[in-house]
Design a protein around this motif. Structure first.
Motif, PDB file in Angstrom:
ATOM      1  N   ARG A  24       0.812  -1.217   0.000  1.00 26.13           N
ATOM      2  CA  ARG A  24       0.000   0.000   0.000  1.00 26.13           C
ATOM      3  C   ARG A  24       0.843   1.263   0.000  1.00 26.13           C
ATOM      4  N   ASP A  47       3.669   3.865  -1.575  1.00 26.83           N
ATOM      5  CA  ASP A  47       4.241   4.249  -2.859  1.00 26.83           C
ATOM      6  C   ASP A  47       5.092   5.505  -2.657  1.00 26.83           C
ATOM      7  N   GLU A  48       5.422   6.183  -3.753  1.00 31.28           N
ATOM      8  CA  GLU A  48       6.314   7.347  -3.671  1.00 31.28           C
ATOM      9  C   GLU A  48       5.695   8.499  -2.892  1.00 31.28           C
ATOM     10  N   SER A  74       3.561   8.242  -0.307  1.00 30.38           N
ATOM     11  CA  SER A  74       3.096   7.841   1.018  1.00 30.38           C
ATOM     12  C   SER A  74       3.698   8.699   2.125  1.00 30.38           C
TER      13      SER A  74
END
Length: 71
Positions: free
Chosen positions: A42, A44-45, A47
């Motif tokens: 869940r 990613d970049e 977050s």
């Protein structure tokens, strides 16, 4: 100390379990791939930025609540 531990009274283990459990079948074994979670991660970049934004909003909200007079 070790000798004193040897004099301790321990409860009987024999009657602690249900005798029917001794005859219960073993659970079915499944491949580890079926047990592992297959969802994509869940994070990613974006977050870290999203989490920092949420932290800032919660801190601001906490400050507002702490400055609100109680009636």
């Amino acid at each position: 100390m070790i000798l004193a531990a040897g004099c301790a009274q321990f409860p009987e283990v024999e009657g602690a379990t249900d005798p029917a459990l001794a005859d219960a079948p073993y659970p079915t074994l499944v491949p580890v791939e079926d047990v592992l979670d297959q969802e994509p991660p869940r994070l990613d970049e974006t977050s870290e930025a999203a989490l920092q934004g949420r932290v800032n909003r919660l801190k601001r909200r906490a400050a507002d609540l702490s400055n609100t007079p109680i009636e």
